[in-house]
Design a protein around this motif. Structure first.
Motif, PDB file in Angstrom:
ATOM      1  N   GLN A 206       3.840 -52.034 -13.091  1.00 29.93           N
ATOM      2  CA  GLN A 206       2.771 -51.605 -13.989  1.00 29.93           C
ATOM      3  C   GLN A 206       3.259 -50.508 -14.920  1.00 29.93           C
ATOM      4  O   GLN A 206       2.903 -50.477 -16.109  1.00 29.93           O
ATOM      5  CB  GLN A 206       1.577 -51.105 -13.167  1.00 29.93           C
ATOM      6  N   GLY A 207       4.115 -49.615 -14.414  1.00 27.11           N
ATOM      7  CA  GLY A 207       4.702 -48.575 -15.256  1.00 27.11           C
ATOM      8  C   GLY A 207       5.543 -49.169 -16.375  1.00 27.11           C
ATOM      9  O   GLY A 207       5.466 -48.724 -17.537  1.00 27.11           O
TER      10      GLY A 207
ATOM     11  N   PRO B 147       1.651 -59.782 -18.663  1.00 26.90           N
ATOM     12  CA  PRO B 147       1.191 -59.834 -17.269  1.00 26.90           C
ATOM     13  C   PRO B 147       2.201 -59.177 -16.319  1.00 26.90           C
ATOM     14  O   PRO B 147       3.402 -59.149 -16.581  1.00 26.90           O
ATOM     15  CB  PRO B 147       1.086 -61.333 -16.993  1.00 26.90           C
ATOM     16  N   VAL B 148       1.696 -58.636 -15.231  1.00 29.06           N
ATOM     17  CA  VAL B 148       2.550 -58.160 -14.144  1.00 29.06           C
ATOM     18  C   VAL B 148       2.761 -59.326 -13.196  1.00 29.06           C
ATOM     19  O   VAL B 148       1.801 -59.954 -12.748  1.00 29.06           O
ATOM     20  CB  VAL B 148       1.891 -56.975 -13.394  1.00 29.06           C
ATOM     21  N   LYS B 149       4.023 -59.626 -12.900  1.00 27.20           N
ATOM     22  CA  LYS B 149       4.324 -60.786 -12.074  1.00 27.20           C
ATOM     23  C   LYS B 149       5.070 -60.391 -10.802  1.00 27.20           C
ATOM     24  O   LYS B 149       5.880 -59.458 -10.799  1.00 27.20           O
ATOM     25  CB  LYS B 149       5.177 -61.794 -12.857  1.00 27.20           C
TER      26      LYS B 149
ATOM     27  N   VAL C 258      -4.389 -51.134  -6.300  1.00 22.88           N
ATOM     28  CA  VAL C 258      -3.162 -50.444  -5.893  1.00 22.88           C
ATOM     29  C   VAL C 258      -3.121 -49.032  -6.461  1.00 22.88           C
ATOM     30  O   VAL C 258      -2.786 -48.069  -5.763  1.00 22.88           O
ATOM     31  CB  VAL C 258      -1.917 -51.248  -6.339  1.00 22.88           C
ATOM     32  N   TRP C 259      -3.478 -48.900  -7.734  1.00 21.85           N
ATOM     33  CA  TRP C 259      -3.511 -47.570  -8.342  1.00 21.85           C
ATOM     34  C   TRP C 259      -4.581 -46.694  -7.708  1.00 21.85           C
ATOM     35  O   TRP C 259      -4.397 -45.489  -7.519  1.00 21.85           O
ATOM     36  CB  TRP C 259      -3.744 -47.676  -9.861  1.00 21.85           C
ATOM     37  N   GLY C 260      -5.699 -47.307  -7.368  1.00 23.36           N
ATOM     38  CA  GLY C 260      -6.754 -46.559  -6.674  1.00 23.36           C
ATOM     39  C   GLY C 260      -6.282 -46.068  -5.325  1.00 23.36           C
ATOM     40  O   GLY C 260      -6.532 -44.914  -4.942  1.00 23.36           O
ATOM     41  N   PHE C 261      -5.586 -46.943  -4.584  1.00 26.54           N
ATOM     42  CA  PHE C 261      -5.031 -46.561  -3.286  1.00 26.54           C
ATOM     43  C   PHE C 261      -4.054 -45.402  -3.436  1.00 26.54           C
ATOM     44  O   PHE C 261      -4.105 -44.416  -2.702  1.00 26.54           O
ATOM     45  CB  PHE C 261      -4.323 -47.759  -2.653  1.00 26.54           C
TER      46      PHE C 261
END
Length: 482
Positions: free
Chosen positions: A364-365, A380-382, A396-399
């Motif tokens: 994501q970064g 897209p992130v794959k 995931v970012w929330g976690f």
């Protein structure tokens, strides 16, 4: 909220857990170590309490909802660790306060491996067995074991499995029925434990040490029957066996399942999470070994074995030791400790934030960097060739955000109790990542910490084991609204 069904399940689970006192009773009889009474008392007390909770609601039959599953999961871990502390608290060897007994029990069940006990070599055999057994039971999660049994008692278990199973995607099942999934996981778990124990025995351990260390190796727990941990045996063969099985235990058990079913190792090699896991462990191992050789900390052969062992042990959050990595030169202690934040793969017995989450955060970064260059592009992130839904990325970012917030929150509390920065920082990190050994005053044991710090670290261990949200969800008003 169905209180009756919650009490019914808790009662059944407590009665089941009482029978885990039988193996230590047998060990105590074999070695005549004088610890029969604590385990017999614990067996009777836990069985009675479980029966007391279950009997009034034994005929209640209601569907288990997701909300009920979360409550049962958290309550059972609290009750389980409390029940597990009974033999340790009642025993006169070791003589423990209530907070120490609870800390040791919770540390075992969450496979953290942080201990408050010193003089482990002198403990009775039944106590040594019991500590290792706690980790083995906690490794895969006693809830998952219960999921394989409860359907036979007329209780569905999908909600429990979803609350217990780690990883960003909760609904993946190895087999269509959740019961079969739980059984498959335990067959693999038991198989790895058996092969690991045989390997230890053939490498020179006594049968007792081989069995008990296979428990904590496959559980990625780190408890040992000796103060010097794996270093007690002074055996390269034992260390290499431990490295192999610690690494395997840190892999997603779904991969083990599919690899066994398809009779192919290519299942591992094609998995993006496994590739990243192997890359991190391999890369940090090369750096560590290189630094140990360059600084002449060890001879080349010892640098390779010690470096590899400690990296795999810390990276998988096992916590076994053959050397005092806290006193290694340059950046190594900090580097190894930070790697524990990554931890094992999702669906493994490892702790930490899980490899898959860190990999998704990294991807994501990279996507955000590309968006700065191409603001209108759809990127897209794959994982492999499959795009990951944005909802998963957000989760995931929330976690990660909540994970770090809770880390800082508990760190501040520990500092307020008077601990120094290194001890406080590493203690919270070691417990929330279910690692065990830390730096500073907790490099060897946690026995010298004040009671407040121990309770905070108990919360950290439970938070890490239940992957943050399962526990914190119960503290939100929205959860309790009808």
């Amino acid at each position: 909220m169905h209180l009756s069904i919650i009490c019914r399940i808790l009662g059944i689970l407590l009665m089941l857990f009482s029978f885990t006192m039988l193996p230590p009773i047998i060990v105590s009889l074999i070695y005549d170590d004088g610890q029969l009474a604590p385990f017999v008392d614990a067996f009777g007390l836990i069985l009675f309490i479980g029966l007391l909770v279950w009997f009034p609601v034994r005929n209640k039959k209601e569907d288990l909802r997701v909300r009920d599953g979360f409550v049962i999961t958290v309550l059972f871990w609290l009750v389980l660790s409390l029940s597990g502390s009974i033999p340790l608290y009642v025993s006169d060897n070791p003589s423990m306060s209530f907070v120490d007994a609870y800390f040791e029990s919770l540390s075992g069940l969450t496979t953290t491996g942080a201990t408050v006990i010193t003089g482990i070599d002198d403990l009775p055999k039944s106590i040594l067995w019991y500590r290792q057994q706690l980790q083995w039971l906690g490794g895969m999660g006693i809830i998952v074991l219960a999921v394989a049994i409860l359907p036979m008692l007329g209780i569905g278990g999908m909600q429990l499995y979803r609350a217990e199973t780690p990883g960003p995607v909760k609904d993946n099942k190895l087999t269509p029925r959740i019961t079969e999934t739980a059984k498959a996981l335990w067959y693999i778990y038991l198989g790895l434990t058996t092969v690991c124990g045989i390997g230890y025995w053939l490498a020179g351990m006594t049968p007792f040490d081989a069995i008990t260390h296979s428990f904590s190796t496959i559980a990625i727990g780190g408890f040992s029957t000796h103060d010097d941990s794996i270093g007690y045996f002074d055996s390269t063969a034992i260390e290499l066996i431990a490295v192999v099985f610690m690494f395997l235990a840190g892999v997603n058990y779904a991969l083990h399942f599919f690899s066994w079913r398809q009779r192919s190792i290519f299942v591992y090699l094609k998995d993006p999470e496994f590739q990243f896991y192997a890359f991190v462990v391999g890369g940090v191992s090369v750096i560590t070994i290189s630094v140990l050789i360059a600084t002449e900390t060890y001879e080349v052969s010892e640098a390779i074995t010690s470096g590899l062992f400690e990296v795999v042990s810390i990276a998988t959050t096992t916590g076994f030791a053959t050397a005092d990595f806290a006193n290694w030169p340059l950046v190594l202690p900090f580097l190894l400790f930070v790697v524990a934040f990554i931890g094992g793969c999702a669906g493994s017995t490892g702790g930490g934030m899980k490899v898959i989450r860190v990999l998704l955060i990294y991807k994501q970064g990279l996507r955000e960097v590309k968006r700065l260059i191409h603001p209108n592009a759809v990127i897209p992130v794959k994982l492999g060739r499959k795009p990951v839904p944005d909802r998963v990325i957000e989760a995931v970012w929330g976690f990660f955000s909540v994970y770090m917030f809770m880390f800082v929150f508990m760190l501040i509390i520990l500092l307020a109790t008077g601990l120094d920065q290194v001890t406080a920082w590493s203690a919270v990190g070691a417990c929330i990542n279910n690692l065990g050994p830390g730096l500073g005053d907790v490099a060897y044991h946690y026995g010298d910490l004040n009671s407040t710090a121990k309770w905070v670290l108990c919360f950290a261990m439970l938070l890490g084991r239940l992957e943050v949200f399962t526990l914190l969800l119960l503290f939100t008003p929205a959860f309790w609204r009808h």
